[in-house]
Design a protein around this motif. Structure first.
Motif, PDB file in Angstrom:
ATOM      1  N   GLY A   1      -0.867  -4.222   2.738  1.00 59.82           N
ATOM      2  CA  GLY A   1       0.201  -3.237   2.900  1.00 59.82           C
ATOM      3  C   GLY A   1       1.496  -3.855   3.407  1.00 59.82           C
ATOM      4  O   GLY A   1       2.596  -3.377   3.076  1.00 59.82           O
TER       5      GLY A   1
ATOM      6  N   ALA B   1      -0.997   2.317   1.555  1.00 63.59           N
ATOM      7  CA  ALA B   1       0.343   1.744   1.656  1.00 63.59           C
ATOM      8  C   ALA B   1       1.078   1.614   0.324  1.00 63.59           C
ATOM      9  O   ALA B   1       2.300   1.771   0.262  1.00 63.59           O
TER      10      ALA B   1
ATOM     11  N   LYS C   1       7.663  -0.736  14.718  1.00 69.09           N
ATOM     12  CA  LYS C   1       7.196  -0.903  13.327  1.00 69.09           C
ATOM     13  C   LYS C   1       7.870   0.082  12.395  1.00 69.09           C
ATOM     14  O   LYS C   1       8.091   1.243  12.746  1.00 69.09           O
TER      15      LYS C   1
ATOM     16  N   PRO D   1      -2.692 -15.886   1.703  1.00 73.29           N
ATOM     17  CA  PRO D   1      -4.136 -15.620   1.566  1.00 73.29           C
ATOM     18  C   PRO D   1      -4.545 -14.992   0.226  1.00 73.29           C
ATOM     19  O   PRO D   1      -5.723 -14.992  -0.104  1.00 73.29           O
TER      20      PRO D   1
ATOM     21  N   LYS E   1      -3.559  11.429  -1.274  1.00 68.28           N
ATOM     22  CA  LYS E   1      -2.207  10.974  -0.921  1.00 68.28           C
ATOM     23  C   LYS E   1      -1.203  11.513  -1.938  1.00 68.28           C
ATOM     24  O   LYS E   1      -0.140  12.015  -1.580  1.00 68.28           O
TER      25      LYS E   1
ATOM     26  N   LEU F   1      -6.867  -0.867   2.442  1.00 70.28           N
ATOM     27  CA  LEU F   1      -5.862   0.000   3.030  1.00 70.28           C
ATOM     28  C   LEU F   1      -4.614   0.095   2.153  1.00 70.28           C
ATOM     29  O   LEU F   1      -4.039   1.175   1.963  1.00 70.28           O
TER      30      LEU F   1
ATOM     31  N   THR G   1       1.677 -13.055  -0.313  1.00 73.78           N
ATOM     32  CA  THR G   1       1.369 -13.873   0.859  1.00 73.78           C
ATOM     33  C   THR G   1       0.398 -14.984   0.442  1.00 73.78           C
ATOM     34  O   THR G   1      -0.181 -14.938  -0.639  1.00 73.78           O
TER      35      THR G   1
ATOM     36  N   SER H   1     -12.086 -11.288  -2.341  1.00 69.88           N
ATOM     37  CA  SER H   1     -11.763 -12.248  -1.274  1.00 69.88           C
ATOM     38  C   SER H   1     -11.456 -11.557   0.053  1.00 69.88           C
ATOM     39  O   SER H   1     -11.065 -12.213   1.022  1.00 69.88           O
ATOM     40  N   LEU H   2     -11.626 -10.249   0.103  1.00 70.30           N
ATOM     41  CA  LEU H   2     -11.231  -9.524   1.320  1.00 70.30           C
ATOM     42  C   LEU H   2     -12.293  -9.656   2.417  1.00 70.30           C
ATOM     43  O   LEU H   2     -13.467  -9.368   2.196  1.00 70.30           O
ATOM     44  N   PRO H   3     -11.870 -10.068   3.631  1.00 71.53           N
ATOM     45  CA  PRO H   3     -12.834 -10.170   4.734  1.00 71.53           C
ATOM     46  C   PRO H   3     -13.413  -8.796   5.110  1.00 71.53           C
ATOM     47  O   PRO H   3     -12.729  -7.782   4.970  1.00 71.53           O
TER      48      PRO H   3
ATOM     49  N   ALA I   1       0.994 -10.867   6.781  1.00 71.28           N
ATOM     50  CA  ALA I   1       0.889  -9.668   7.615  1.00 71.28           C
ATOM     51  C   ALA I   1       2.270  -9.246   8.160  1.00 71.28           C
ATOM     52  O   ALA I   1       3.273  -9.391   7.476  1.00 71.28           O
TER      53      ALA I   1
HETATM   54  N1  LIG Z   1       4.036   2.344   3.032  1.00 71.10           N
HETATM   55  C1  LIG Z   1       3.091   3.101   3.520  1.00 71.10           C
HETATM   56  O1  LIG Z   1       2.981   4.282   3.196  1.00 71.10           O
HETATM   57  C2  LIG Z   1       2.089   2.499   4.445  1.00 71.10           C
HETATM   58  C3  LIG Z   1       0.907   3.182   4.743  1.00 71.10           C
HETATM   59  C4  LIG Z   1      -0.041   2.564   5.538  1.00 71.10           C
HETATM   60  C5  LIG Z   1       0.196   1.290   6.030  1.00 71.10           C
HETATM   61  N2  LIG Z   1       1.360   0.673   5.723  1.00 71.10           N
HETATM   62  C6  LIG Z   1       1.627  -0.692   6.202  1.00 71.10           C
HETATM   63  O2  LIG Z   1       0.640  -1.546   5.668  1.00 71.10           O
HETATM   64  C7  LIG Z   1       0.421  -2.625   6.567  1.00 71.10           C
HETATM   65  C8  LIG Z   1      -1.043  -2.742   6.798  1.00 71.10           C
HETATM   66  O3  LIG Z   1      -1.677  -3.048   5.566  1.00 71.10           O
HETATM   67  P1  LIG Z   1      -2.972  -3.973   5.516  1.00 71.10           P
HETATM   68  O4  LIG Z   1      -4.023  -3.379   6.359  1.00 71.10           O
HETATM   69  O5  LIG Z   1      -3.251  -4.256   4.101  1.00 71.10           O
HETATM   70  O6  LIG Z   1      -2.494  -5.245   6.320  1.00 71.10           O
HETATM   71  P2  LIG Z   1      -1.910  -6.650   5.850  1.00 71.10           P
HETATM   72  O7  LIG Z   1      -0.977  -6.533   4.736  1.00 71.10           O
HETATM   73  O8  LIG Z   1      -1.413  -7.271   7.090  1.00 71.10           O
HETATM   74  O9  LIG Z   1      -3.219  -7.376   5.347  1.00 71.10           O
HETATM   75  C9  LIG Z   1      -4.222  -7.681   6.271  1.00 71.10           C
HETATM   76  C10 LIG Z   1      -4.686  -9.108   6.099  1.00 71.10           C
HETATM   77  O10 LIG Z   1      -5.553  -9.178   4.976  1.00 71.10           O
HETATM   78  C11 LIG Z   1      -5.106 -10.184   4.096  1.00 71.10           C
HETATM   79  N3  LIG Z   1      -5.501  -9.771   2.767  1.00 71.10           N
HETATM   80  C12 LIG Z   1      -5.077  -8.696   2.061  1.00 71.10           C
HETATM   81  N4  LIG Z   1      -5.717  -8.621   0.902  1.00 71.10           N
HETATM   82  C13 LIG Z   1      -6.556  -9.680   0.845  1.00 71.10           C
HETATM   83  C14 LIG Z   1      -7.488 -10.133  -0.118  1.00 71.10           C
HETATM   84  N5  LIG Z   1      -7.704  -9.471  -1.231  1.00 71.10           N
HETATM   85  N6  LIG Z   1      -8.152 -11.263   0.143  1.00 71.10           N
HETATM   86  C15 LIG Z   1      -7.976 -11.939   1.312  1.00 71.10           C
HETATM   87  N7  LIG Z   1      -7.125 -11.524   2.265  1.00 71.10           N
HETATM   88  C16 LIG Z   1      -6.419 -10.414   2.034  1.00 71.10           C
HETATM   89  C17 LIG Z   1      -3.624 -10.248   4.325  1.00 71.10           C
HETATM   90  O11 LIG Z   1      -3.080 -11.443   3.860  1.00 71.10           O
HETATM   91  C18 LIG Z   1      -3.576 -10.082   5.826  1.00 71.10           C
HETATM   92  O12 LIG Z   1      -3.856 -11.297   6.461  1.00 71.10           O
HETATM   93  C19 LIG Z   1       1.202  -2.301   7.805  1.00 71.10           C
HETATM   94  O13 LIG Z   1       2.383  -3.054   7.816  1.00 71.10           O
HETATM   95  C20 LIG Z   1       1.515  -0.833   7.677  1.00 71.10           C
HETATM   96  O14 LIG Z   1       2.723  -0.477   8.323  1.00 71.10           O
HETATM   97  C21 LIG Z   1       2.290   1.229   4.945  1.00 71.10           C
END
Ligand SMILES: NC(=O)c1ccc[n+]([C@@H]2O[C@H](COP(=O)([O-])OP(=O)(O)OC[C@H]3O[C@@H](n4cnc5c(N)ncnc54)[C@H](O)[C@@H]3O)[C@@H](O)[C@H]2O)c1
Ligand SMILES: Nc1ncnc2c1ncn2[C@@H]1O[C@H](COP(=O)(O)OP(=O)(O)O)[C@@H](O)[C@H]1O
Ligand SMILES: O=C(O)C1=C[C@@H](OP(=O)(O)O)[C@@H](O)[C@H](O)C1
Length: 542
Positions: A279, A311, A325, A219, A409, A306, A217, A346-348, A246
């Motif tokens: 994720g 994920a 979802k 970001p 996990k 996360l 992505t 870089s993560l918020p 996202a």
């Molecule tokens: N496959 C699985 O077993 C499993 C388990 C849990 C969650 N998930 C899925 O994961 C997703 C949620 O994951 P998430 O919380 O990472 O959300 P996400 O992927 O939407 O990321 C959250 C936000 O943080 C940003 N971001 C991520 N890493 C960054 C970084 N290092 N620097 C700056 N920005 C960053 C992303 O671009 C996004 O805007 C959901 O779709 C969920 O269904 C899957």
């Protein structure tokens, strides 16, 4: 008992690779003892190796070498270099495999062949190079290189590097934590956690792929730039594919766009995909990998907490549909996961905190040490700031939390990839959590909803007599101290109940929950009394 003392790392490689020289340097930098198998052998035998070869021959040398190495694997806690030929002996291979299974690191020091050959020939004293030394070295290299690659779980290239530079690189690699995921129905793979682990992308992808699609992505552009450079340096044709951020990236339209691109670029079954991002990005990348040509190799580079703890590991891949979802997808495991702590810079803050929801959940269902670490460092974790993170003491704390959580996990996934029973325990807190996410139109982040869901599940456990009030209070105080929500009051009970009936654990018209009998003791709860299910909800409303 084995494993009480074990080497911090075992170094293998060709003669002249620098196992002794670089190994000593690393030991010094890490303030650890150093041992060289050849020296130990000479000490035991009471003579120099060339003399031993001459007197007793190679087979006898290999037997002695095996005894010495196997002893050291169970009784030495520093940096341990093996002789060049040692990893070719089956008993040593078994010893190394066991050492890796116990969490050890076997490092293949991959010097440039010309450089190593030239160094090995300097000075003499190497009986395996008697005769035409260069020819002998090359022949041994051909035989040994593939074996070294497969017995080592860490590969370090040192072309053109000074012993000090090679040692620094090695140290970074040794510093990583590795969780090995295995199970009867999955191809084993490693989750690597540490600063700079993305540098192992080529090792994990292997030599088969020619083309690699890097799906990410916007970001996380800065991290994907690094991945692309690494891919190109390793000689792959790297194709950059940017997807919407996202959940907007987890759609059939996005997947279809990538299938078209892979078709246009001529991706074959031996090519590969790298998913880099949160994720959502790794779920989508995994889904494309699972479906392209019915399944090609993929590696995840999670960049959110996360995604690192949850994920990216476990093989659930998928996309959303307008109905909900993750409704379409496949269980398809990655070839490896590289959780590079550099990405977290870089993560918020709010997205980091959200990830702690799943970390705490893993503590509640299985690992009290997680809870202890969270308690001990709640203030620093809550104040997470990516810009100072890598230079702070928090880095090791977070690495440890990721390792523990991924291990939880891995334990559940190994035994039950397709969620027939045990894996459901990972769903602690998710029955109400998912309902909240839906009722909040997914504006609430998943980890936050899970935190409230854990308090709800704890209340339900208590109402049914499984746990005492103290443990319920502990849920609230721990999650609250991390900055996670512990209550929710933005929906009606009827709506919540209807959604909980649509939870994937429900069977027919019966609700099913994961509740606790104590920390580390989750159980399945079938069809609980309706009044308790509702009362627990009332208690999280305030
Ligand atoms: N496959 C699985 O077993 C499993 C388990 C849990 C969650 N998930 C899925 O994961 C997703 C949620 O994951 P998430 O919380 O990472 O959300 P996400 O992927 O939407 O990321 C959250 C936000 O943080 C940003 N971001 C991520 N890493 C960054 C970084 N290092 N620097 C700056 N920005 C960053 C992303 O671009 C996004 O805007 C959901 O779709 C969920 O269904 C899957
Ligand atoms: N990266 C390096 N750069 C320069 N010289 C090196 C390097 N690594 C090793 N050497 C030198 O090469 C020789 C062989 O190294 P050594 O550590 O004995 O290799 P090994 O134990 O792998 O056979 C030694 O003289 C050592 O000092
Ligand atoms: O390659 C080999 O078979 C050998 C390598 C030597 O160690 P180095 O690789 O440290 O020289 C030593 O164990 C012995 O001469 C056998």
């Amino acid at each position: 008992m084995s494993g009480m003392r074990r080497p911090v790392a075992v170094i293998i490689g060709m003669m002249g690779a620098g196992k002794t020289r670089v190994g000593k340097e690393v030991a010094q930098m890490m303030n650890l003892p150093f041992a060289d198998a050849d020296n130990e052998i000479e000490h035991d035998a009471g003579m120099r190796i060339p003399e031993y070869f001459e007197k007793y021959g190679e087979p006898e040398f290999r037997r002695l070498e095996s005894d010495v190495v196997l002893d050291m694997l169970e009784d030495f806690d520093g940096i341990f270099s093996l002789g060049g030929g040692a990893p070719m002996t089956p008993s040593i291979q078994e010893g190394l495999a066991q050492y890796i299974a116990d969490g050890g690191k076997v490092v293949y020091l991959m010097a440039d062949p010309e450089e190593a050959m030239e160094r090995a020939n300097r000075g003499g004293g190497r009986p395996m190079l008697n005769g035409d030394a260069n020819e002998r070295w090359k022949k041994l290299y051909k035989e040994r290189d593939p074996v070294f690659r497969s017995v080592a779980n860490v590969h370090v290239g040192t072309r053109g590097q000074s012993p000090q530079a090679a040692a620094r690189k090695l140290m970074e690699m040794i510093d990583q934590r590795i969780v090995h995921v295995t199970g009867s129905t999955i191809e084993p793979y490693d989750v690597r956690i540490g600063e700079g682990v993305m540098g192992q992308l080529a090792q994990v992808l292997g030599s088969k792929p020619a083309k690699v699609a890097l799906i990410h992505t916007q970001p996380v552009q800065r991290h994907s730039d690094r991945a692309r450079t690494l891919l190109r340096q390793a000689g792959y044709d790297a194709y950059d594919i940017v997807i919407p951020d996202a959940e907007a990236g987890k759609t059939i339209e996005v997947a279809n766009g990538i299938w078209q691109r892979l078709g246009d670029e001529g991706f074959t079954r031996s090519d590969a995909i790298v998913g880099l991002g949160g994720g959502a990005a790794t779920d989508l990348a995994g889904f494309v990998a699972a479906t392209w040509m019915r399944g090609i190799r993929y590696v995840n580079c999670p960049t959110s907490l996360l995604a690192m703890v949850d994920a990216s590991t476990g093989g659930k891949t998928g996309i959303n549909t307008p109905q909900g979802k993750n409704l379409v997808g496949s269980f398809y495991t990655p070839a490896g996961v590289l959780a590079d702590l550099k990405s977290l810079a870089s993560l918020p803050n709010d997205i980091f905190i959200e990830g702690l929801g799943e970390v705490a959940k893993s503590g509640f269902i299985m690992d009290p040490e997680i809870l202890q670490i969270l308690e001990d460092h709640a203030g620093e974790l809550r104040a997470f700031d990516g810009s100072t993170f890598l230079d702070s003491g928090l880095k090791d704390v977070v690495a440890e939390l990721i390792e523990h959580t991924v291990s939880v996990k891995a334990y559940h996934v190994s035994a039950d990839l397709k969620e027939a029973g045990l894996r459901e325990f990972l769903n602690y807190g998710h029955t109400l959590g998912h309902a909240i996410e839906k009722l909040e139109h997914f504006r609430w982040r998943h980890g936050n909803a899970v935190a409230v869901g854990c308090v709800y599940a704890a209340e339900l456990s208590h109402l049914l007599g499984y746990i005492d009030q103290n443990l319920v209070d502990y849920h609230r105080s721990l999650l609250g101290s991390l900055g996670l929500p512990t209550s929710w009051n933005n929906g009606t009970w009827d709506d919540v109940l209807a959604l909980m009936h649509r939870d994937k654990k429900a069977r027919g018209n019966k609700l099913r929950f994961v509740v606790l009998e104590g920390v580390g003791h989750p159980i399945h709860l079938e069809d609980p009394p309706a009044d308790a299910v509702e009362e627990a909800f009332r208690r999280i409303q305030q």
